[in-house]
Every structure is written in C-alpha cells, then in structure tokens.
Design an enzyme around this catalytic site. Structure first.
Site, PDB file in Angstrom:
ATOM      1  N   ASP A 172       0.821  -1.212   0.000  1.00 26.15           N
ATOM      2  CA  ASP A 172       0.000   0.000   0.000  1.00 26.15           C
ATOM      3  C   ASP A 172       0.857   1.266   0.000  1.00 26.15           C
ATOM      4  O   ASP A 172       1.969   1.266   0.547  1.00 26.15           O
ATOM      5  CB  ASP A 172      -0.903   0.019   1.240  1.00 26.15           C
ATOM      6  CG  ASP A 172      -2.000  -1.037   1.131  1.00 26.15           C
ATOM      7  OD1 ASP A 172      -2.210  -1.553   0.008  1.00 26.15           O
ATOM      8  OD2 ASP A 172      -2.605  -1.365   2.161  1.00 26.15           O
ATOM      9  N   ASN A 173       0.304   2.323  -0.561  1.00 23.67           N
ATOM     10  CA  ASN A 173       0.939   3.652  -0.542  1.00 23.67           C
ATOM     11  C   ASN A 173       2.345   3.658  -1.127  1.00 23.67           C
ATOM     12  O   ASN A 173       3.190   4.451  -0.728  1.00 23.67           O
ATOM     13  CB  ASN A 173       0.973   4.211   0.890  1.00 23.67           C
ATOM     14  CG  ASN A 173      -0.418   4.307   1.466  1.00 23.67           C
ATOM     15  OD1 ASN A 173      -1.339   4.747   0.775  1.00 23.67           O
ATOM     16  ND2 ASN A 173      -0.591   3.865   2.688  1.00 23.67           N
ATOM     17  N   ARG A 174       2.585   2.729  -2.036  1.00 23.83           N
ATOM     18  CA  ARG A 174       3.895   2.622  -2.700  1.00 23.83           C
ATOM     19  C   ARG A 174       5.038   2.332  -1.731  1.00 23.83           C
ATOM     20  O   ARG A 174       6.201   2.586  -2.018  1.00 23.83           O
ATOM     21  CB  ARG A 174       4.213   3.880  -3.507  1.00 23.83           C
ATOM     22  CG  ARG A 174       3.110   4.236  -4.471  1.00 23.83           C
ATOM     23  CD  ARG A 174       3.615   4.664  -5.823  1.00 23.83           C
ATOM     24  NE  ARG A 174       2.516   4.637  -6.781  1.00 23.83           N
ATOM     25  CZ  ARG A 174       2.024   5.704  -7.403  1.00 23.83           C
ATOM     26  NH1 ARG A 174       2.530   6.887  -7.189  1.00 23.83           N
ATOM     27  NH2 ARG A 174       1.042   5.561  -8.265  1.00 23.83           N
ATOM     28  N   ILE A 175       4.708   1.799  -0.545  1.00 24.57           N
ATOM     29  CA  ILE A 175       5.762   1.389   0.389  1.00 24.57           C
ATOM     30  C   ILE A 175       6.055  -0.076   0.079  1.00 24.57           C
ATOM     31  O   ILE A 175       5.807  -0.970   0.879  1.00 24.57           O
ATOM     32  CB  ILE A 175       5.318   1.588   1.864  1.00 24.57           C
ATOM     33  CG1 ILE A 175       4.779   3.006   2.070  1.00 24.57           C
ATOM     34  CG2 ILE A 175       6.478   1.307   2.819  1.00 24.57           C
ATOM     35  CD1 ILE A 175       5.818   4.100   1.916  1.00 24.57           C
TER      36      ILE A 175
END
Ligand SMILES: Cc1cc2nc3c(=O)[nH]c(=O)nc-3n(C[C@H](O)[C@H](O)[C@H](O)COP(=O)(O)O)c2cc1C
Length: 196
Positions: A172-175
């Site tokens: 998620d969230n490009r993490i």
C-alpha cells in the site's frame, strides 16, 4: 522482512508457480534487456523455458538483433511482472549459449508449426512484403513434408546465469518491499533489503 526464503532460485520457483496458477496468459513472458558493446540498450519479451541456479533459458534466432548484441556484450537482464500477484522479479548476469544437445531436445518438443516458423523467419531482418514470409512457410512445409524437422543451425537457446536477483512486492501507498540477492566472491547469495 517478508515471506522470502534464503535461496533465490527456490524463491523464484515459488513465485513462478504462483504466477502460473493465477496469470491468465504467458506467466513465463519476461523482458530481456541486452546492449551493444558501446552501451546502446534494447529490450523485448521472450519466454522462459527452464530455470535453475545454472541459468534462465530462452530460445531464439541466432541472427536476431538480440543475438548479435549478446555476441558483442554477453551480459543481460531479465524482468518479470505478474499483474495477478503484484510482483516483479529482476535478474542479471552473464549469458552463454545452451549446449547443442539441449537445444535439439527443446526444438524437438516444439509443435511442427513452430518448427516451420523457426526455419521461415529471418528474425529481425527487413520483410518487404508479408507474402514473402507466407511463401517461405509454404516452402519449408513442402521441403520437410513427411519428415522430422531438424533444428536450424541458426536457432538455439541462451542461458543467463544469475548473479543478482531482486524480488519486489507491491504494498500500500507505494511502500513496496524489495529484497536483493547478490552472489558474493565465494558464490554465496547475500541478501539485503532496499528502499522502494
Ligand atoms: C509474449 C512474447 C513472447 C515472446 N517470446 C519470444 C521468444 O521466446 N523468442 C524470441 O526469439 N522472440 C520472442 N518474442 C518476440 C520478441 O519480443 C522479438 O520481437 C523478437 O525476438 C525480435 O527481437 P530482436 O530483434 O530484438 O532480436 C516474444 C514476444 C512476445 C510479445
């Protein structure tokens, strides 16, 4: 750290198996990047046919652009992306040709149509008119009518021996998660994590 094992080849096998059960088409498709000796890169898709610690194997025409680049610079990179599992694998290393025996065995397992296609395609050269290719297919069908089709001498496989394999998992969230395996001087895989 995620659910990765310590052997990247085993890990690749697990992810590949997962992709084969979920991907709707061509889970074995991978981008192959090569470059000329003066550093001009090019990339295209090829199909993975076998893999082990000794190499990731694909087959192609030995007069193709990719083959010419590999003869100039026998280093390459592979990249898989499986949409169904949200995973990417990047692989780098030196490339050598597979043995003649191995290429013969694989060629023999191909369909008759694919064998004819290998003979008929002057891969990566200019085709002035599609009819010329259709005619070449017909010509080779007649030539080999009722016979076993041998492997063309200009068609074989390459094996990329990995010295770097990176596993990327979407989060998620490009993490995202990235695990890098690199072979050290003693040929032992060293693993580290990378910022996404
Ligand atoms: C999904 C997919 C799989 C492909 N598999 C192969 C392959 O295994 N071998 C091959 O020579 N070309 C394959 N191709 C065609 C190559 O992408 C490329 O067009 C061709 O090999 C010529 O590349 P080159 O001029 O860089 O040598 C495939 C193309 C796609 C889209």
């Amino acid at each position: 750290m995620s659910d990765l094992t310590i052997d990247p080849i085993v890990q690749f096998g697990d992810w590949f198996k997962d992709a084969k059960s979920k991907e709707t088409k061509n889970p074995e498709a991978m981008t192959l990047a090569t470059s000329t000796s003066d550093g001009r890169p090019s990339a295209r898709m090829v199909l993975l046919k076998e893999f082990s610690a000794d190499g990731f194997i694909f087959y192609t025409n030995l007069n193709s652009n990719k083959a010419l680049e590999l003869s100039e610079n026998p280093q390459a990179a592979l990249c898989f992306y499986w949409r169904s599992t949200s995973r990417q694998v990047r692989i780098e290393g030196p490339v050598i040709r597979v043995s003649e025996e191995r290429a013969d065995t694989y060629f023999a397992s191909r369909s008759r149509g694919s064998k004819i296609g290998a003979w008929a395609s002057d891969q990566s050269r200019t085709l002035v008119n599609r009819n010329l290719l259709d005619q070449r297919v017909k010509d080779y069908e007649s030539k080999f009518l009722g016979e076993e089709i041998p492997r063309p001498t200009f068609w074989s496989g390459y094996q990329l021996k990995p010295n770097l394999i990176e596993f990327w998992t979407e989060r998620d969230n490009r993490i995202h998660e990235r695990q890098l395996f690199k072979l050290d001087e003693s040929s032992v895989w060293q693993v580290s994590s990378l910022y996404p």
